[in-house]
Design a protein around this motif. Structure first.
Motif, PDB file in Angstrom:
ATOM      1  N   SER A 250       2.207  -0.245  -2.173  1.00 20.08           N
ATOM      2  CA  SER A 250       3.169  -0.371  -0.900  1.00 20.08           C
ATOM      3  C   SER A 250       2.197  -0.873   0.184  1.00 20.08           C
ATOM      4  CB  SER A 250       3.488   1.172  -0.612  1.00 20.08           C
ATOM      5  OG  SER A 250       2.422   1.732   0.197  1.00 20.08           O
TER       6      SER A 250
ATOM      7  N   GLN B 141      -2.112   2.080  -1.724  1.00 19.01           N
ATOM      8  CA  GLN B 141      -1.573   1.938  -0.556  1.00 19.01           C
ATOM      9  C   GLN B 141      -2.025   0.374  -0.524  1.00 19.01           C
ATOM     10  OE1 GLN B 141      -2.261   4.223   3.025  1.00 19.01           O
ATOM     11  NE2 GLN B 141       0.026   4.719   3.809  1.00 19.01           N
TER      12      GLN B 141
ATOM     13  N   PRO C  94      -0.130  -6.341  -2.195  1.00 14.84           N
ATOM     14  CA  PRO C  94       1.349  -5.799  -2.135  1.00 14.84           C
ATOM     15  C   PRO C  94       1.714  -6.902  -3.854  1.00 14.84           C
ATOM     16  CG  PRO C  94       1.194  -5.185   0.138  1.00 14.84           C
ATOM     17  CD  PRO C  94      -0.074  -6.102  -0.509  1.00 14.84           C
TER      18      PRO C  94
END
Length: 120
Positions: free
Chosen positions: A119, A13, A87
């Motif tokens: 992500s 993440q 990202p």
């Protein structure tokens, strides 16, 4: 025969961390610079970070302060610690090494690439 084997890629993440490793093996006399490049879909391969045998480093502006390159000369291994991932760091990351073979020939060696996906 020389091989560069990368590991450590994966899915993380945004804001997370990953550590890439790349080990060189084979008929290696010495290794000069080692580095990490990346290629995102539809973009050209770009230098992320590089390190000389003496430990001098340089980084792409986009990763300064977030990524750290290091190496273990005894293990012919280079690392890339990636923190505060974004990202836009999503790409295939390739290891590169400027190698001198035992017979004295130079070799610009590349790993097979490892995918890093960040992500949002």
């Amino acid at each position: 025969q020389v091989q560069l084997v990368e590991s450590g890629g994966g899915l993380v993440q945004a804001g997370g961390s990953l550590r890439l490793s790349c080990a060189a093996s084979g008929s290696i006399f010495s290794i000069n610079a080692m580095g990490w490049y990346r290629q995102a879909p539809g973009k050209q391969r770009e230098l992320v970070a590089a390190i000389t045998s003496g430990g001098s480093t340089n980084y792409a502006d986009s990763v300064k302060g977030r990524f750290t390159i290091s190496r273990d000369n005894a293990k012919n291994t280079v690392y890339l610690q990636m923190n505060s991932l974004k990202p836009e760091d999503t790409a295939v990351y390739y290891c590169n090494a400027d190698i001198v073979l035992f017979r004295g020939s130079p070799l610009d060696a590349w790993g097979q690439g490892t995918l890093v996906t960040v992500s949002s």
